[in-house]
Motif scaffolding. Structure first.
Motif, short mmCIF file in Angstrom:
data_model
loop_
_atom_site.label_atom_id
_atom_site.label_comp_id
_atom_site.label_asym_id
_atom_site.label_seq_id
_atom_site.Cartn_x
_atom_site.Cartn_y
_atom_site.Cartn_z
N LYS A 256 0.86 -1.19 0.00
CA LYS A 256 0.00 0.00 0.00
C LYS A 256 0.89 1.23 0.00
O LYS A 256 1.85 1.30 0.75
CB LYS A 256 -0.88 0.02 1.25
CG LYS A 256 -1.96 -1.04 1.27
CD LYS A 256 -2.74 -0.95 2.57
CE LYS A 256 -3.96 -1.85 2.56
NZ LYS A 256 -3.66 -3.27 2.32
N VAL A 257 0.54 2.20 -0.84
CA VAL A 257 1.29 3.45 -0.87
C VAL A 257 0.29 4.59 -0.80
O VAL A 257 -0.67 4.63 -1.59
CB VAL A 257 2.12 3.58 -2.17
CG1 VAL A 257 2.79 4.95 -2.25
CG2 VAL A 257 3.17 2.47 -2.25
N LEU B 48 4.02 9.23 -8.91
CA LEU B 48 4.22 10.12 -10.07
C LEU B 48 3.13 9.80 -11.09
O LEU B 48 2.92 8.62 -11.43
CB LEU B 48 5.60 9.87 -10.68
CG LEU B 48 5.93 10.66 -11.96
CD1 LEU B 48 6.15 12.14 -11.63
CD2 LEU B 48 7.18 10.11 -12.63
N ILE B 49 2.42 10.83 -11.55
CA ILE B 49 1.40 10.61 -12.58
C ILE B 49 1.97 11.11 -13.91
O ILE B 49 2.44 12.25 -13.99
CB ILE B 49 0.09 11.36 -12.26
CG1 ILE B 49 -0.38 10.99 -10.84
CG2 ILE B 49 -0.99 11.03 -13.28
CD1 ILE B 49 -1.60 11.77 -10.39
N LEU C 92 14.43 9.41 -5.70
CA LEU C 92 13.57 10.58 -5.42
C LEU C 92 12.49 10.24 -4.40
O LEU C 92 11.83 11.13 -3.88
CB LEU C 92 12.84 11.03 -6.70
CG LEU C 92 13.47 11.99 -7.67
CD1 LEU C 92 12.42 12.38 -8.72
CD2 LEU C 92 14.00 13.23 -6.99
N GLY C 93 12.27 8.95 -4.17
CA GLY C 93 11.25 8.52 -3.22
C GLY C 93 9.99 7.98 -3.88
O GLY C 93 9.00 7.69 -3.22
N ILE C 94 10.04 7.83 -5.22
CA ILE C 94 8.83 7.37 -5.93
C ILE C 94 8.70 5.85 -5.86
O ILE C 94 9.63 5.11 -6.16
CB ILE C 94 8.86 7.89 -7.39
CG1 ILE C 94 8.61 9.41 -7.34
CG2 ILE C 94 7.81 7.20 -8.26
CD1 ILE C 94 8.92 10.12 -8.59
N ARG C 95 7.50 5.39 -5.44
CA ARG C 95 7.24 3.95 -5.36
C ARG C 95 6.21 3.50 -6.39
O ARG C 95 6.06 2.31 -6.67
CB ARG C 95 6.71 3.57 -3.95
CG ARG C 95 7.64 3.84 -2.78
CD ARG C 95 8.97 3.11 -2.84
NE ARG C 95 8.96 1.71 -3.20
CZ ARG C 95 8.75 0.70 -2.36
NH1 ARG C 95 8.50 0.92 -1.10
NH2 ARG C 95 8.79 -0.54 -2.79
N VAL C 96 5.43 4.45 -6.90
CA VAL C 96 4.36 4.13 -7.85
C VAL C 96 4.36 5.15 -8.97
O VAL C 96 4.47 6.36 -8.71
CB VAL C 96 2.97 4.17 -7.17
CG1 VAL C 96 1.86 3.83 -8.18
CG2 VAL C 96 2.89 3.23 -5.98
#
Lengths: 197, 476
Positions: free
Chosen positions: A6-7, A65-66, A87-91
């Motif tokens: 879950k994020v 990130l979209i 950068l910390g992006i998981r999704v």
């Protein structure tokens, strides 16, 4: 690899189409022999603009990130996935990805969610002010405004992401089948083993 | 009767080691090409886990991306140092990792050194019907000789080094059929630029493209490698062209190609790989060769293609709103106004090279235009970078190097050069380059660089006039 289930958090409403991996991480950052620290170079050309999205305080360490269609096209550089991770992006949420990028993302514990453009448009609007919730187990993306979008994912990729699996260890369990293939080839197509005349 | 199969399906089926219930297959990899940029972390991973390279004999390493294309040795044969310390460290890591793991290594100063995708076919290491991978998206190139070849990330490089396999989902199949004779001045590069403009940068996503038709059959192996090389620019991870007599004539006698009775057996097998009559593709695109002009890109996506006789398009000429926004951004970056004639665009830099267009045929095509001519005064920087040491030697034997230098172009050492802004060969910010490479992305040839993708003959024509030029005007 860090498992992912879950994020929840802010999502960067980036939205651009055909974003190539040269934009995600320019070539000068590829000279490293490590996987670490590439967040510094992530989206460098876009971040030269002081008003860029990535450096706004509300999107610091945003886990989502979209993006637009065909995200991560071009070069196979896995540095793009490493840079996003740093950068910390998981999704990432986008209508489509290049095949190589989505594979690289999964191998680095980043979930590439595919949703239709209409859902992306709605999430872009929400992301400007509010957090987004992604649940890999139930394959859903939800917002604080009762939006609920479901997404498809390859079951093997899902399992790898949920368990944080190391694919090499998994493949090593197929040692006997690999050896059998090699023996068959050695017999039927001996010329496949390169030798210098 | 067995179901008719495509070339892709036959190669795939021959390499399935194991099939999982969800359809994912463990695929055996016949050839693994390794270069210095995408391998250090993979070798580090092997060391950390105590693993070895399963099949060093199926692996070939060669440095190409970081190498400067200026002289590598002094007159006495001593190696010249590489000024960029990070590049030097990455190159040194490959030179160390290859022998440490028992892998064949072509040294930076060896005659056989070159761009990995030029070296593979040239050495006969890349063969029809094989699976070939490399940590580089232009691995699609080797599809030009009928190999299922695709780029992989560094985690996959490590996976192949350790297990000689990859876990893959079968791709969808797409046929791009090009029929007819091409017009004057139209080369393989124009064919693939036109295809990319037609199908779009994501047109082949999830697919392997097989290029068929009389136009493709008539191409040399060099031309086929150019076409398949840019399959990735159309979103396809791999391209394929069925191996035929042209392919076999090219490969025969190459250092790693099969010999004697093995050769005959190999040719029989390769011949059997052609797509069966009645086999079906998931998607088919048909192109009339008569519609293909010498082509050029105007924007920052390889799908942004127009004939050289065309105009810079207006963003509102595109139907889809996200493409309109992208086009507006591209034009701002490229410094172009809608309605400008492509032939009026001034060019300051010329790059002839890259894994797309650095083979002998490419250099001959450029030299044919440049012979007896000189670059325009407005062209500040013009380099010709052969794809390998062997291409370089062949070009010099034919006197092509003299044609280039007499025309005011620089003749360089082999490598990836100005294709990717990683080594010293870069295009300055705000300046344009007529480039025979494969990507016109923002910053690709250096921060702020503006790339117009063209064929070698068109790059040569731009060098002569100092603007994007219809090469047909310079042909007899």
């Amino acid at each position: 690899m860090t498992p992912i289930e879950k994020v929840e958090g802010r999502a960067i409403p980036f939205g651009l189409k055909n974003v190539d991996t040269d934009v995600i991480i320019p070539a000068k950052w590829l000279k490293t022999i490590s996987r670490e620290g590439l967040g510094q170079g992530a989206f460098e050309t876009l971040r030269a603009d002081p008003d860029n999205l990535f450096d706004r305080p509300e999107f610091q360490r945003a886990p989502i990130l979209i993006a637009g269609d065909n995200f991560g096209c071009g070069s196979s550089r896995e540095h793009a996935a490493w840079a996003l991770g740093d950068l910390g992006i998981r999704v990432v949420i986008a209508p489509s990805y290049s095949d190589i990028f989505s594979g690289n993302a999964v191998k680095n514990g980043i979930l590439p969610v595919v949703l239709p453009q209409a859902a992306i448009d709605r999430l872009m609007a929400v992301a400007a002010t509010d957090p987004i919730h992604v649940d890999l187990d139930t394959q859903t993306v939800t917002t604080p405004f009762q939006d609920r979008f479901t997404f498809d994912i390859d079951p093997f990729r899902k399992m790898c992401l949920l368990q944080g699996l190391d694919e090499i260890s998994l493949t090593e369990k197929s040692e006997a089948a690999i050896a059998a293939h090699e023996q068959k080839i050695a017999k039927t197509q001996p010329w496949l083993t390169p030798t210098l005349a | 009767m067995t179901r008719p199969r495509t070339l892709y399906e036959k190669i795939w089926d021959a390499h399935v080691v194991e099939q999982r219930p969800d359809g994912t297959c463990l695929i055996f990899i016949d050839r693994h090409l390794v270069h210095e940029v995408t391998s250090p972390q993979a070798f580090a991973g092997l060391r950390a886990s105590g693993r070895t390279v399963r099949r060093p004999d199926l692996t070939l390493a060669v440095p190409d991306h970081n190498l400067p294309t200026t002289a590598r040795q002094d007159a006495a044969g001593n190696r010249l140092p590489i000024a960029d310390l990070e590049s030097a460290a990455q190159l040194a890591a490959l030179a160390q990792n290859a022998p440490d793991f028992g892998i064949r290594y072509i040294d930076a100063v060896a005659a056989e050194q070159g761009i990995v995708h030029v070296v593979g076919p040239e050495q006969g290491f890349s063969l029809p019907g094989t699976t070939i991978v490399c940590g580089d998206s232009h691995t699609a190139c080797h599809g030009g000789i009928g190999a299922l070849a695709f780029g992989i990330g560094t985690s996959e490089v490590e996976h192949v080094l350790a297990t000689q396999t990859l876990l893959l989902q079968p791709a969808k199949t797409m046929e791009v059929r090009v029929e007819g004779e091409v017009g004057r001045g139209v080369t393989a590069k124009d064919v693939i630029l036109h295809i990319t403009g037609t199908i779009g940068a994501a047109g082949g996503t999830g697919h392997v493209i097989e290029y068929t038709g009389s136009t493709i059959r008539a191409l040399s192996v060099e031309g086929r490698l150019t076409v398949s090389n840019m399959a990735i620019e159309g979103g396809a991870r791999a391209g394929l062209i069925a191996p035929d007599a042209t392919t076999f004539a090219y490969l025969k006698g190459r250092p790693y190609a099969p010999k004697g009775a093995d050769w005959d057996a190999a040719v029989a097998y390769w011949t059997s790989l052609a797509t069966d009559p009645g086999a079906t593709y998931d998607k088919i695109v048909v192109i009339d060769a008569a519609d293909i002009a010498p082509s050029v890109t105007w924007g920052t996506s390889p799908e942004d293609v127009v004939p050289i006789t065309g105009l810079v398009p207006a963003p509102d000429s595109f139907a889809d709103s996200s493409k309109q926004a992208a086009a507006a951004k591209s034009l701002a970056y490229m410094g172009l106004e809608p309605g400008t004639r492509m032939q009026d665009v001034a060019i300051e830099n010329i790059f002839i090279g890259s894994c797309t267009n650095s083979r002998i045929e490419d250099l001959r095509a450029a030299a044919a235009v440049l012979k007896g001519r000189h670059k325009a005064a407005g062209v500040k920087w013009a380099i010709v970078v052969p794809g390998s040491g062997l291409v370089k030697a062949q070009a010099e034997a034919e006197g092509l190097d003299r044609i280039f230098t007499d025309a005011g172009l620089e003749w360089r050492e082999p490598g990836c050069s100005a294709c990717l802004g990683m080594n010293p060969d870069k295009v300055p910010a705000g300046e344009r380059c007529a480039s025979t490479s494969n990507r016109n992305f923002v910053g690709r040839q250096g921060p702020g660089s503006r790339t117009h993708l063209v064929s070698p003959a068109m790059a040569a024509a731009a060098a002569v006039t100092g603007r994007l030029t219809d090469v047909r005007e310079l042909m007899d």
